[in-house]
Design an enzyme around this catalytic site. Sequence first.
Site: not given
Length: 1443
Positions: A412, A694, A760, A804, A1026
């Site tokens: 990952d 967040e 968002k 990101r 994962d």
Amino acid sequence: MLPLCVVLLLIAIKDERKRNKKNKTMRMIVSNLPFESNMWKENPNRYYDSNKIKTTKYTILSFIPKNIVEQFHRFANIYFVAIASLNFVPVVNAFQPAVSLIPICIIMAITAVKDAWEDFRRYKSDKEINSMGCLIFRKKEQAYVEKCWKDVQVGDFVQLHCNETIPADILLLYSSDQNGTCHLETSNLDGETNLKQRQVVTGFFHQFHPEFFQNTIVCEMPNNDLNKFKGFVEQPDGKKVGFSSENLLLRGCTIRNTEVAIGIVIYAGHETKAMLNNSGPRYKRSKIERRMNMDIFFCVGLLFIMCLIGALGHGIWNGTFSEHPPFNVPDVNGYYLSLALAGFYMFLTMIILLQVLIPISLYVSIELVKLGQVFLIHNDIDLYDGERDFPIQCRALNITEDLGQIQHIFSDKTGTLTENKMVFRRCTINGNEFSHQENAKRLETHKDMDLEDTDWTKCQQVVLPAIEIEKPATLKQKSAKPLRRCQSARAHVPGHARKRSLGRCDSSQSQVAFSSTIEKDVTPDSRLLRKVRDAALQMESLSPFTSKATFSSTTATTDFFLALAICNTVVVSTATQPRQRVTAPPLMKPSGISLERILQLFQRLKLANLSQSFSLSQSRSDLGASFEAEDNKENPAAPDSCDKDDDSNGGGRIVVRRKNSTGTHNTSLDEAFESVTQGSLQAELCYEAESPDEAALVHAARAYSFTLVSRTPEQVTVRLPQGTLLTFDILYTLGFDSVRKRMSVVVRHPVTDEIIVYTKGADSVIMDLLEDPARDGTDVEKKLRRIHAKTQKHLDHYARDGLRTLCIAKKVLSEEDFEKWANFRREAEAAIDNRDELLMETAQHLETKLTLLGATGIEDRLQDGVPDTIAALQEAGIQIWVLTGDKQETAVNIAYSCKLLDQRDTVFTINTENKDTCESLLDLTLEEVRKNCGVKKSKGTFFGIGLPSSLPASTGPVPEFGLVINGKTLNIVFQGELERKFLELTKYCRSVLCCRATPLQKSKVVKLVRRQLNVTTLSIGDGANDVSMIQVADIGIGISGQEGMQAVMASDFAISRFKHLKKLLLVHGHWCYSRLAKMVIYYFYKNVNYVNLLFWYQFFCGFSGATMIDYWQMIFFNLFFTSLPPIIFGVLDRDVSAETLLSLPELYKKGRNSEIYNLSTFIIAMLDAFYQSLVCFFVPYFTYEGSDIDVFTFGTPINTISLLTILLHQALEIKTWTLFHWITMIGSVVLYLFISTVYNAVCVVCNPPTNPYWIMENQLSDPRFYLLCFITPVLALLPRYCVLALQGTFIACPILKAQQVDKLPKEQRDLEIHLWRTKKQATLGTSSVCVDEVNLSTSNVCLSPFLHPTASAISHDNLRLSPQDTNPRREWILNRESKYSIRRQAEEETTAASSSVTASPWQYQFLTDRNASAGQFIGQLTDGCDEGRNRRSHRRSVSAVTL
């Protein structure tokens, strides 16, 4: 037999109960109070499991039969029991029947003792958990009484207090919180340290008493899905109230921030979700074990051949007599056995005699060795993370050797390669990009350290400065003491708590998730900080005739930061009490602006909104421009008030405090700012978020003085830059999910009374949900289009920088539209059937026609040591795949940063949604790759000597190629039966990136590679997404990160950092494989060697099944005399030191290619065993030929010589001699001589008619015995010794060279390693130059748009096709080494900064006709090679063949 029958009967009854439970789809639960006295048999809850847990396998009565049954699952045990039973048949027995049972009984007894000890430990753990206390309501006592957890039943009412662990799965019916909220800490369940909120079931908010509960609960049957739970409460009048996982308290969690919570037990004991998820360590078969099982069948075949030779020899030898020999005794009737029947009986006798050919003690030895290896791995200090207090966990005890044979790694990205510490880096608002260069400079030099001192920067929020803004200092959130991540309580992996939690608020070791200094501290951008200040100042200068541009800019900025502060589920707590939720705004000194003054400003704001006459209405305008003020030159008088609540605006509340409590006061906004700076009592706030994203956004909003102050389920309070506290009513919160990829919050503005939706989410989703401007050509619509285009361009730049991205949007609802939607939502929440689908539909209906506010770029920093680890693993020949859900550009950028892709690699990017196109692209890419890299040839080995081979190479992928593919293309590959071509292409790639991949696709990819390529795979990840790929891989490794412990609980090994993978594989993996592989081969060798001595003797005893060695000696030989040395070797031997293995990763290839234990090495070991057995038998035979010694006097020297030869053979394999090696080697010889001497001295009539009495004593006094013990082992081991010497002298492999380097002094060793690596790099550099001359024209080819179409401009020499072109006959464009340079300085100087995309002067391209064939395209690819080579860029290529 009786206990066995009882056990089988109980198992059958238990299975029947399980089948009955599975047939039911819903569970009905009532209160237990009416059935307390003598009516328990009428209670419908009596069929459900109690809360008593039992993880043990056995009871005192069932242990022996059940353990025997379990051990018979191993084929070898069945084999040896069958052989021992066969020895009880008189006509075929070779030994005394009872003696033949001794070896298998000892082996099974050792295994049984181990199983009993493990089960006893589970029993003690169960007893401790079952004895924990909790409060249960009893009707008889009319109160809550303390009972043990094991006494809790489904239908009981349980009262829980703060910091208490939940004993069962409980439906929440009452909470002391005024809002009906209960906070949970789930670290014992999933490792997450942030708080979760649970709500009381609708209708039970007020005071609750168990006796008044007359309802019936209907819910789903027990399952292991932690995030899914549904059902309803049926009231006596038939009304149904639905509930979900938000109303369920899970076993093992801890109550926080709630004084009292009461609920009814839904699931108890083994039916709880925590216990259903607690599967414990999983059993996997290692690659060596699978290989070993094949070799055991080979040994069985060899045994069959040897027994067949013995049977035929017996028949032939008996057939040579004309009369029956005297030793051939007839039966009681005087009949003799026929030759065929006698041969068959001799076949069975030979099986009994030669049974030792199958190594019975090998399995037990392997288990002991693996336990020792796990102990050494667990105690490696280099694999311990002191910051998190997390050592490596070995959850699977039987696959340690697979760590040394890994061929593919699937990783990952977020939280595995990166820190999962989200740091706010950049943002774009209303089309204007703010680069935050000051914050970037801080992060470059920032070191995330756990500080112990309290000299923390005393600054909670930004104080808006004057117009002249200098370089702002780094903002650090004020707290009494830094909250250290390493102080987090460890999570209990089994999934349930084992003792009552003391509570974090009662401990000095407080910890808040996602609260490290690097995450909290944000240095504001000077331009954006000035813009925020201007937006506040314009509230005073706003008039109905304010320019439209100014109005739009200021409202978008304010709404953007309000969305960051409000659109989340962050729990606000204090720094001194991190687990105490803040539900009320903190006390502040007056700010100087009255309520009436703010209302006047907002009325003028609304008037300005109407005067502008936006043609796109509220849903697309920047309504809610919440905080525009008049010019600071206007100073109207304010009414005389201190605090005032506005109850007329939908319940919203605006708290505004003045400097003086009496009298009127005229003030300007600048004075208000100054009063906030000088007089505010700053609250020491901590933010506890469910995700690091967040937390990063809330901290960013706080850096610009939009401070989240408090949150309740109904309200959220934000402090504005001017010090005003605004309390918004939360009407609905639509949480984030992986399907929608967004979250929304519906609030009512406290002043304008507007209903606003703040959303968002992922840019790929939000950009498609924006309202499309009308195509009438108005200025507003053109502006919105420009904003969308600029924002998309900024998003593309963020992705290329590895950030990101999240988009922020809003929507204003009318009262009528909101009421319609709210009714729809309430119906969905109350629905029993298809509830999830209806809730999803309501969310999608609301989140449409959004107005874009801006976007953010958050950096997820690489973990320490990741680039070095990946480079070392690739050098070791391991192919690394990254499977991530992130954007393609972000993943590619991270891949270059962590050295997964090299600057000189040729990277192919395949993005398509058409099967035919995908197949054509795969064929085209394969053809080009094969042409450039040629056909590689591999070399096999025979006894360490390289042999040429015409087979394709399997020693590792070609290092010049990389592949990038997205999730949609993966679906085409899976659905279009293109797996073979896809895998063929990946064989030539040293690294593969799968972007936008779902958890299901991750597991499919791992399964596809593991099964089709037949390779050993390793998956590593840190999150719940994962888990699927971790479970399907040969080895699953979980990282204990910030996404909980679900990956850890599903893994075979758990580590805290990706960098630990380097030593785990290159050192411990190499050692474990090398040790165990050599030990397994050694066991086969020594057993074949020893059994052949008995086989050769049959040629001299008429194939009668007789032996020249006492059977007790034969038993002790494998059990005691030769058992300890290989075990010590398997645990402690080190062929190469750890430092050398880390410095030379290529040494790992020996295990990766299974060079130590394979078919060739096994056959060589067998041939060596045959040769040594011939020497050990015939040298004594010719020595004693013609003498009159008895059979045991002949066999004792052979037995001794064989022991010495086998031990000396082991000595040749040992590379690192320790004290334990010397003790076991010498001790084995001493033990043999001691036992043999004592046994021969006391055994007078042990084995009639021949007895071993005084045999060893006589041999020890015979000089020939010592001569044989010296000469014979030398002759037997001489060929092996010579081969090893020749290998080390003339054809030394890398391992032998490394062993020689290890023997040098440290300085000289480091120099040799440096020279070794330098020579290798020089060789690779030469070869890569040759390859570059061929590959240059296709360097970094991308078979799709590598960047978004809006990310680049078209220069005079750069052509691009329209993305709408779906004709199969495509235009191909090759952009050679095009370099995208973003002009950051221009962004800082201009308000409408947009990144420019320029092509380098040496850029060139080829354009083929639409009808050009693939061959023509390939030919064009190879043109201009020399020119491109001479103009090579120092930056990585982003050239693309664009489809």
